[in-house]
Design an enzyme around this catalytic site. Sequence first.
Site, PDB file in Angstrom:
ATOM      1  N   ASP A   1       0.823  -1.213   0.000  1.00 43.96           N
ATOM      2  CA  ASP A   1       0.000   0.000   0.000  1.00 43.96           C
ATOM      3  C   ASP A   1       0.860   1.267   0.000  1.00 43.96           C
ATOM      4  O   ASP A   1       0.926   1.985   0.995  1.00 43.96           O
ATOM      5  CB  ASP A   1      -0.952  -0.034   1.211  1.00 43.96           C
ATOM      6  CG  ASP A   1      -2.113   0.933   1.074  1.00 43.96           C
ATOM      7  OD1 ASP A   1      -2.245   1.560  -0.004  1.00 43.96           O
ATOM      8  OD2 ASP A   1      -2.885   1.074   2.048  1.00 43.96           O
TER       9      ASP A   1
ATOM     10  N   ASP B   1      -6.653   9.974   7.144  1.00 43.20           N
ATOM     11  CA  ASP B   1      -5.224  10.026   7.490  1.00 43.20           C
ATOM     12  C   ASP B   1      -4.429   9.123   6.560  1.00 43.20           C
ATOM     13  O   ASP B   1      -3.196   9.174   6.524  1.00 43.20           O
ATOM     14  CB  ASP B   1      -4.998   9.570   8.940  1.00 43.20           C
ATOM     15  CG  ASP B   1      -5.467  10.599   9.935  1.00 43.20           C
ATOM     16  OD1 ASP B   1      -5.223  11.788   9.707  1.00 43.20           O
ATOM     17  OD2 ASP B   1      -6.101  10.221  10.941  1.00 43.20           O
TER      18      ASP B   1
HETATM   19  N1  ARG Z   1      -8.034   3.574   5.263  1.00 43.49           N
HETATM   20  C1  ARG Z   1      -8.156   4.794   6.002  1.00 43.49           C
HETATM   21  C2  ARG Z   1      -8.106   5.980   5.058  1.00 43.49           C
HETATM   22  O1  ARG Z   1      -8.312   5.800   3.893  1.00 43.49           O
HETATM   23  C3  ARG Z   1      -7.155   4.886   7.104  1.00 43.49           C
HETATM   24  C4  ARG Z   1      -7.603   4.063   8.210  1.00 43.49           C
HETATM   25  C5  ARG Z   1      -6.643   4.004   9.319  1.00 43.49           C
HETATM   26  N2  ARG Z   1      -7.373   3.340  10.354  1.00 43.49           N
HETATM   27  C6  ARG Z   1      -6.903   3.081  11.560  1.00 43.49           C
HETATM   28  N3  ARG Z   1      -7.686   2.573  12.435  1.00 43.49           N
HETATM   29  N4  ARG Z   1      -5.657   3.373  11.851  1.00 43.49           N
HETATM   30  O2  ARG Z   1      -7.997   7.110   5.470  1.00 43.49           O
END
Ligand code: ARG
Length: 246
Positions: free
Chosen positions: A101, A192
């Site tokens: 990713d 984030d």
């Molecule tokens: N996939 C999320 C985004 O697109 C980030 C998620 C991060 N989640 C977490 N529990 N740390 O922003």
Amino acid sequence: MGTVWTGSPASAADDGPQRVVGGTQATQGEFPFMVRLSMGCGGSLYSPTLVLTAAHCVSRTGNNTSITATLGVVDLNSSSKITRKSNYVYRAPGYNGSGKDWALIRLSSPITTLKTLPIAQSSTYDTGTFTIAGWGAAREGGSQQRYMLKATVPFVNDTTCNSSSMYDGDIIPAEEICAGYTEGGVDTCQGDSGGPMFRRDANNAWIQVGIVSWGEGCARPNKPGVYTQVSYFAPAIASAAASLGG
Ligand code: ARG
């Protein structure tokens, strides 16, 4: 970039509405390499023309002039913000939604006034306490933030993160690194994504060890944040960056 939301590290039994406490506001200039991307993700300034982000924040490799990067400010509405359009996106080869990713976004012109964030080249720094930051949601299901929030989270080893009480085998150990409190309460969140997780190196300089990738909910007990393990992909990131002109 998501919001870093910190709920109170209340008791593990408290799974009611979480209260945002931690995630304090970053100060202007504290993390000069932080980037906000217009699709609602974060990123880090890898070189004057390249932003490192998450593969899941972009659609495909190729020319792309549709992304706006905002840099140099904690307040996204600040009149002193720096913006650049993208001109190319490079998504990690073989990315299929699981692992790998990472992506690079090339900016239309270089940013010469902001410090870049070096990436970890070995696993030396893949442990300890990490800093997370971004403009994502300040609580699960919450809205994006105007002001950058920051927090710190401890490393969670792969065995623990993959245990049945946590992600039960869903973590790819070589490619992903987990961080968070067993009791929850402090985490990155939606928006984030793509932003950096970083720490101090032996010279007290910031070094990037992770890219915000995913998690089950945000800041839930036994559900640490899952980050792309930058050290594992460092050679691939460097060669992609070279192919994009640095
Ligand atoms: N996939 C999320 C985004 O697109 C980030 C998620 C991060 N989640 C977490 N529990 N740390 O922003």
